[in-house]
Design a protein around this motif. Structure first.
Motif, PDB file in Angstrom:
ATOM      1  N   LYS A  51     -14.700  -7.437  35.093  1.00 37.28           N
ATOM      2  CA  LYS A  51     -15.709  -8.246  34.847  1.00 37.28           C
ATOM      3  C   LYS A  51     -16.225  -7.769  36.100  1.00 37.28           C
ATOM      4  CE  LYS A  51     -17.637 -12.658  32.894  1.00 37.28           C
ATOM      5  NZ  LYS A  51     -17.610 -13.507  32.223  1.00 37.28           N
ATOM      6  N   MET A  55     -20.000  -6.657  36.943  1.00 31.13           N
ATOM      7  CA  MET A  55     -21.244  -7.506  37.946  1.00 31.13           C
ATOM      8  C   MET A  55     -21.370  -6.837  39.222  1.00 31.13           C
ATOM      9  SD  MET A  55     -22.189 -10.093  35.902  1.00 31.13           S
ATOM     10  CE  MET A  55     -23.094 -11.279  37.815  1.00 31.13           C
ATOM     11  N   GLN A  58     -24.149  -4.308  38.718  1.00 31.91           N
ATOM     12  CA  GLN A  58     -25.162  -4.820  38.115  1.00 31.91           C
ATOM     13  C   GLN A  58     -25.866  -5.533  39.118  1.00 31.91           C
ATOM     14  OE1 GLN A  58     -25.419  -7.301  34.172  1.00 31.91           O
ATOM     15  NE2 GLN A  58     -26.758  -8.106  34.869  1.00 31.91           N
ATOM     16  N   PRO A 122     -30.824  -9.260  33.888  1.00 27.47           N
ATOM     17  CA  PRO A 122     -31.056  -8.498  32.976  1.00 27.47           C
ATOM     18  C   PRO A 122     -32.015  -7.377  32.789  1.00 27.47           C
ATOM     19  CG  PRO A 122     -30.399 -11.377  33.265  1.00 27.47           C
ATOM     20  CD  PRO A 122     -31.335 -10.322  34.438  1.00 27.47           C
ATOM     21  N   ASP A 139     -27.997 -11.222  25.519  1.00 25.65           N
ATOM     22  CA  ASP A 139     -27.735 -11.918  24.822  1.00 25.65           C
ATOM     23  C   ASP A 139     -29.415 -12.509  23.876  1.00 25.65           C
ATOM     24  OD1 ASP A 139     -25.091 -13.218  25.452  1.00 25.65           O
ATOM     25  OD2 ASP A 139     -25.804 -13.875  27.339  1.00 25.65           O
ATOM     26  N   GLU A 142     -32.742 -12.589  25.901  1.00 23.87           N
ATOM     27  CA  GLU A 142     -32.585 -13.060  27.008  1.00 23.87           C
ATOM     28  C   GLU A 142     -33.916 -11.465  27.026  1.00 23.87           C
ATOM     29  OE1 GLU A 142     -31.513 -13.330  30.003  1.00 23.87           O
ATOM     30  OE2 GLU A 142     -30.596 -15.183  29.383  1.00 23.87           O
ATOM     31  N   ARG A 465     -21.913  -4.558  28.178  1.00 21.94           N
ATOM     32  CA  ARG A 465     -22.220  -6.007  28.225  1.00 21.94           C
ATOM     33  C   ARG A 465     -22.992  -6.626  29.645  1.00 21.94           C
ATOM     34  NH1 ARG A 465     -23.165 -11.493  26.085  1.00 21.94           N
ATOM     35  NH2 ARG A 465     -23.006 -12.584  27.647  1.00 21.94           N
ATOM     36  N   GLU A 467     -24.997  -9.625  31.219  1.00 19.38           N
ATOM     37  CA  GLU A 467     -24.746 -10.987  31.998  1.00 19.38           C
ATOM     38  C   GLU A 467     -25.886 -11.944  31.995  1.00 19.38           C
ATOM     39  OE1 GLU A 467     -21.804 -12.409  31.874  1.00 19.38           O
ATOM     40  OE2 GLU A 467     -21.178 -10.993  31.741  1.00 19.38           O
ATOM     41  N   PRO A 471     -26.715 -19.163  32.936  1.00 20.59           N
ATOM     42  CA  PRO A 471     -25.844 -19.605  31.815  1.00 20.59           C
ATOM     43  C   PRO A 471     -26.684 -20.643  30.812  1.00 20.59           C
ATOM     44  CG  PRO A 471     -25.943 -21.198  34.015  1.00 20.59           C
ATOM     45  CD  PRO A 471     -26.721 -19.978  34.122  1.00 20.59           C
TER      46      PRO A 471
END
Length: 685
Positions: A51, A55, A58, A122, A139, A142, A465, A467, A471
């Motif tokens: 992860k 990250m 990205q 994202p 998600d 987004e 995935r 992110e 959050p």
């Protein structure tokens, strides 16, 4: 240089490493359907990246795009377009990150100028992953619409025919319209294909630089082209055969090949709908068959379980026993004797299948399915005197679909509807086979991690995935497991009242039309104003869902109603806790539970959710198995601790999804065998 693409020739597309099929269209050659190959590909491509490393990758890519974007504000439209075309072709064909940075920065700047939207990190990275040929888990909330549009611009600017594929007509039209200013600024022509577009005009829509379409329309248009040009392997060959009268259809070809696809709601299309093959058929006129189907239903209704047949779990599929077969043999002998005696022309003489054992057994099994398996307002609804299938995963009506092999007609007779003629199959194909033929396949959804290994094995595509930009602030309230439906409905009403009292709006999600109506009745009896949304697939659906976040609003909806439509939550509701989502029944896949819960607390907004289920819910009853019996023996009717509920949920959904995955494998294998047989005979699918 390789073959023509939309009348143009690109230097490096299709790439030489993509095996092309010897067919009418530019498309990928079908891979061998070997279970070991699928397993190995699934294992290799679904391995999770660390992860922290993902990250950093990205963040580094997005930072470069943002930094370059700051230098582009002074470019004129002409300069931006020229640079975007050059960068897009290099980025799309080579997949180099630096080329991608420039292409994404240019298209992002165009979106800022035309839409007033500056893509979030994202969205930027998600668009690059789509261009690179990945499935992305992004998600809910987004911004998938802008993400897909940016990726589609890169593909179309590279000169590659691009399809953006959505789950319904409304979303195809809405997304194309919302992004039209961006496309126009970049000089791109956009087509839209949906059920309202005439067949004679569809080739015009597919001829544009990029096309928004539904999954159903693009597959059936592909099959129509294959049927109209049966046995032809190139457009030149098609032209010659037409000149010599060897191809009778003069319809223009709709598609230009399967080059680049961006599949919205990818899990729904590539996984949930993969169990059923798509069949292009020609309708036959209904003859004097009503009496025959009535007779079949009477015979099936006279059979007793478990004496003559049994319903095999978990989906209660009928299976004849020896006593049932003996009963049918006796009936067939009686009919033969009656025909010889008085020349009767009843349903037995009309259908003639009573004399063939396997045929009569097949139709009786279909009649048993119509009587005991398929339920009104769950598997189908009666709308304007017709049987309309309901998609079990989305709760949407499927007006253009029908069951085959007599099942649809038997349900029509069961419900007293006018009988329709059985269809003659012209061509068939599964979604899995079709989408695997794209030279580059990508897609997005909020819920893909659970099926990443299966999609990797079937489509050879990795899931990434992305992110979220902010959050999550979702509050998950303690779940409740109740002994039966009435108690559950009472608990749902109490929960809704409690949330309304603190100022939240409420979305109550259900699995079926009937369940939504039962909960609606409970809310009505309690005096709680609400709106109900089920089994409709049009713009009204989006309007109803869009109001679900207003003060005092309670919306009861089937699990997927309004999927793809934002629920704007009023500021006064956000101040009181946001949208509250109630999950009233576990679904066969945990993904759909997550999709429903994801309707609230989007983009860092406040929100809450609660699960309220009952021991007699269908999924628990069908798939709970020994886990359910063991937990019931220990905890009885409740209350159960959360860890016991989680254990039961995992067991029930695991068994259901295992069964569904086996069905998808069986469908894919059967499709492969059928295509092999057709190829051997010289026919097409």
């Amino acid at each position: 240089m390789r073959g023509p693409v939309g009348g143009e020739r690109l230097a490096a597309w299709p790439p030489v490493n993509i095996p092309l099929a010897s067919r009418l269209f530019v498309e990928r050659r079908d891979e061998g359907d070997w279970a070991l190959d699928r397993w190995a590909s699934g294992w290799w491509l679904s391995r999770p990246s660390p992860k922290r490393q993902a990250m950093r990758r990205q963040q580094r890519f997005v930072a470069q795009v943002v930094a370059l974007g700051e230098t582009l504000h002074g470019l004129s439209q002409t300069e931006l377009l020229a640079q975007a075309r050059a960068a897009a072709e290099r980025a799309f064909v080579t997949g180099q990150a630096q080329a991608g940075v420039r292409a994404l920065a240019l298209v992002r700047e165009a979106a800022r100028r035309t839409l007033g939207l500056l893509a979030y990190p994202p969205q930027v990275y998600g668009a690059w992953m789509l261009v690179s040929g990945h499935l992305i888990e992004l998600d809910t909330g987004e911004g998938k619409t802008l993400t897909a549009a940016i990726a589609a611009c890169v593909g179309a600017l590279a000169g590659v025919p691009t399809h953006v594929i959505t789950v319904n007509d409304y979303l195809a039209q809405r997304d194309a319209q919302k992004m039209s200013a961006l496309f126009g600024y970049l000089g791109l022509r956009v087509g839209v294909v949906h059920s309202g577009v005439a067949q004679a005009l569809r080739h015009v829509e597919y001829a544009q630089d990029l096309t928004y379409c539904t999954n159903k329309d693009v597959v059936f248009d592909y099959l129509r082209d294959r049927v109209n040009a049966r046995g032809v392997h190139s457009r030149a060959q098609l032209t010659v055969r037409r000149l010599h009268g060897q191809v009778h259809s003069q319809e223009p070809l709709r598609l230009r090949g399967l080059h680049f696809a961006i599949v919205d709601e990818a899990d729904s299309i590539l996984i949930d709908e993969a169990r059923t093959p798509l069949i292009l058929s020609a309708a036959r006129e209904a003859g004097e068959e009503t009496r025959a189907y009535e007779h079949l239903l009477r015979v099936a209704a006279s059979m007793q379980a478990p004496l003559h047949y049994r319903l095999v779990e978990p989906h209660r599929q009928p299976e004849l026993k020896d006593e049932g077969r003996a009963l049918l043999e006796d009936l067939a002998r009686e009919m033969d004797a009656r025909d010889e005696h008085d020349g009767d022309t009843g349903p037995d003489a009309l259908m003639g299948f009573w004399r063939v054992a396997w045929v009569r057994e097949h139709y009786i099994v279909q009649a048993l399915r119509a009587l005991h398996v398929f339920k009104r307002d769950q598997h189908y609804v009666v709308h304007e005197g017709k049987i309309v299938i309901v998609d079990e995963f989305t709760g949407r009506l499927l007006p253009d679909r029908s069951w085959e092999q007599g099942l649809h007609q038997l349900v029509e007779v069961k419900e007293g509807c006018k009988i329709s003629g059985q269809n003659r199959t012209l061509a068939r194909l599964t979604y899995q086979t079709f989408f695997a033929r794209y030279l580059r396949l990508s897609g997005m959804s909020g819920t893909l991690r659970e099926v990443s290994r299966e999609t990797a094995g079937v489509f050879k595509v990795r899931t990434v995935r992305i992110e979220p930009n902010r959050p999550s602030r979702r509050v998950t309230l303690p779940p409740r497991l109740l002994p039966d439906q009435p108690t559950k409905h009472h608990a749902i009403v109490d929960d809704v009242r409690e949330r309304l009292a603190v100022g939240q709006s409420v979305l109550v999600g259900t699995r079926s039309v009937r369940a939504s109506e039962d909960i609606s009745a409970a809310l009505t009896a309690a005096g709680v104003p609400h709106q109900v949304l089920n089994a409709r697939q049009n713009a009204d659906e989006a309007e109803l869902v869009a109001r679900a976040g207003q003060p005092g609003m309670v919306t009861v909806a089937t699990n997927m109603a309004g999927r793809g439509t934002d629920i704007p939550v009023a500021p006064e509701v956000l101040a009181r806790g946001g949208l509250h989502v109630v999950l009233t029944e576990w679904h066969e896949s945990a993904r759909i539970d997550r999709q429903l819960v994801g309707r609230g607390a989007r983009q860092g907004e406040p929100g809450s959710c609660r699960t309220i289920v009952a021991l007699d819910d269908e999924v628990i009853d069908k798939h709970g198995g020994t886990t359910l019996k063991m937990l019931q023996a220990r905890y009885g009717g409740g209350p159960w601790p959360e860890h016991a509920m989680a254990w039961l949920q995992k067991a029930a959904q695991g068994a259901a999804e295992s069964h569904n995955a086996a069905q998808r494998r069986h469908t894919l294998k059967a499709d492969h065998h059928m295509r092999t047989q057709l190829a051997f005979s010289g026919a097409t699918e």
